[in-house]
Scaffold this active site. Structure first.
Site, PDB file in Angstrom:
ATOM      1  N   ASP A  21       0.842  -1.190   0.000  1.00  0.00           N
ATOM      2  CA  ASP A  21       0.000   0.000   0.000  1.00  0.00           C
ATOM      3  C   ASP A  21       0.883   1.248   0.000  1.00  0.00           C
ATOM      4  OD1 ASP A  21      -2.469   1.312   0.042  1.00  0.00           O
ATOM      5  OD2 ASP A  21      -2.492   1.439   2.228  1.00  0.00           O
ATOM      6  N   HIS A  22       0.522   2.230  -0.824  1.00  0.00           N
ATOM      7  CA  HIS A  22       1.233   3.506  -0.886  1.00  0.00           C
ATOM      8  C   HIS A  22       2.727   3.352  -1.160  1.00  0.00           C
ATOM      9  CE1 HIS A  22      -2.167   6.055   0.162  1.00  0.00           C
ATOM     10  NE2 HIS A  22      -2.489   5.211   1.119  1.00  0.00           N
TER      11      HIS A  22
ATOM     12  N   HIS B  49      -9.813   4.669  -0.118  1.00  0.00           N
ATOM     13  CA  HIS B  49      -8.905   4.710   1.026  1.00  0.00           C
ATOM     14  C   HIS B  49      -9.616   5.471   2.149  1.00  0.00           C
ATOM     15  CE1 HIS B  49      -4.833   3.665  -0.870  1.00  0.00           C
ATOM     16  NE2 HIS B  49      -5.763   3.361  -1.768  1.00  0.00           N
ATOM     17  N   GLY B  50      -9.237   5.175   3.387  1.00  0.00           N
ATOM     18  CA  GLY B  50      -9.909   5.821   4.510  1.00  0.00           C
ATOM     19  C   GLY B  50     -11.307   5.291   4.722  1.00  0.00           C
ATOM     20  N   GLY B  51     -11.490   3.991   4.485  1.00  0.00           N
ATOM     21  CA  GLY B  51     -12.824   3.400   4.603  1.00  0.00           C
ATOM     22  C   GLY B  51     -13.408   3.442   6.003  1.00  0.00           C
TER      23      GLY B  51
ATOM     24  N   ASP C 165       1.508   5.203  -5.443  1.00  0.00           N
ATOM     25  CA  ASP C 165       0.806   6.425  -5.060  1.00  0.00           C
ATOM     26  C   ASP C 165       1.519   7.636  -5.641  1.00  0.00           C
ATOM     27  OD1 ASP C 165      -0.512   8.525  -3.945  1.00  0.00           O
ATOM     28  OD2 ASP C 165      -0.184   7.946  -1.856  1.00  0.00           O
TER      29      ASP C 165
END
Length: 279
Positions: free
Chosen positions: A82-83, A202-204, A104
């Site tokens: 991730d990222h 993202h940020g779910g 990202d």
């Protein structure tokens, strides 16, 4: 062995009307809890190693941990970076056995983001892995401000990069500890009208549970990243375990007591996204 790629889990989710959680991992205990939850719910999952996790544990170790858990599981498990912030980050993850990478470039100018993401997508696909990119910028609660995804730019990004999944900014924020006001549905529908790639939020943790459930079933959002609410469940379980007997000092004994509460929290997320009973 049920080690899976991003496409192998997001394709069915998109066709059948559910979403797969991208579960933010920080250590062995939460990884084990997530896989136990997936087994109990008969659901696919994505184990994610973000920058914080990678700063704590070397990438080759994380790859070995993810692959060990996936190969022993009877449900699909994706090993996801991730990222990643460079082609080199993503190459290192692929070399370490990851089956999916996210590049990202969301803070870069559009053309540079497209060019670098396309290069990473080509690298991932040549290794038999999947690639996620981000267009627009998802900000942070109490930190950097978001830049909403432009639908026309999203269409160009999806077309020119060849990504398998596209993270978008439609009112979501990283690190929200309580649900916010919900996502920008008109912006989402405008993006959906111009693209056909699976979408990622993202940020779910900051998206209200009822909206997560609804969008998992009725939109092209096929992946919700969930971190903060599960870290909060871990923290609560750890504090309870420590306070239950302040004289205890065996870290393995203490940390083991976090796994069941975190697994239960993860099972609730899987059910909320409609992923339960899919495998």
């Amino acid at each position: 062995m049920t080690l899976a790629t991003l496409t192998e889990v997001l394709g069915p989710a998109l066709r059948e009307g559910y979403a797969v959680p991208g579960l933010v991992c920080l250590g062995w205990e939460d990884m084990r809890a997530y896989v136990a939850a997936a087994e109990a719910e008969r659901a696919p999952i994505i184990l994610q190693a973000g920058p914080g996790c990678r700063a704590h544990t070397p990438l080759p170790v994380l790859g070995a941990m993810f692959r060990h858990l996936a190969e022993a599981a009877s449900v699909p498990v994706v090993a996801h970076l991730d990222h990643g912030t460079s082609r080199e980050d993503c190459r290192a993850a692929l070399d370490a056995g990851f089956t999916s990478v996210m590049f990202d470039g969301s803070r870069l100018p559009l053309q540079q983001n497209i060019d670098l993401t396309a290069a990473v997508a080509e690298l991932a696909h040549s290794a038999g892995a999947g690639c996620e990119g981000e267009i627009g910028f998802v900000g942070y609660a109490g930190g950097a401000t978001s830049a909403g995804t432009d639908p026309e730019e999203a269409a160009r990004f999806a077309r020119e990069t060849g990504v398998d999944a596209m993270a978008i900014s439609i009112g979501n924020l990283h690190l929200q500890e309580t649900p916010g006001g919900g996502l920008d549905l008109p912006r989402l529908r405008a993006i959906e009208a111009l693209t056909d790639v699976p979408l990622v939020i993202h940020g779910g943790s900051g998206v209200p549970a009822d909206q997560r459930a609804s969008l998992a079933a009725t939109s092209r959002i096929a992946k919700f990243n969930i971190g903060t609410e599960l870290r909060m469940a871990f923290g609560a379980a750890l504090r309870e375990a420590v306070n239950r007997d302040p004289a205890r000092f065996d870290r393995i004994e203490i940390l083991r007591e976090t796994e069941t509460p975190v697994a239960l929290a993860c099972r609730a997320i899987l059910r909320n996204l409609g992923a339960s009973g899919r495998v």
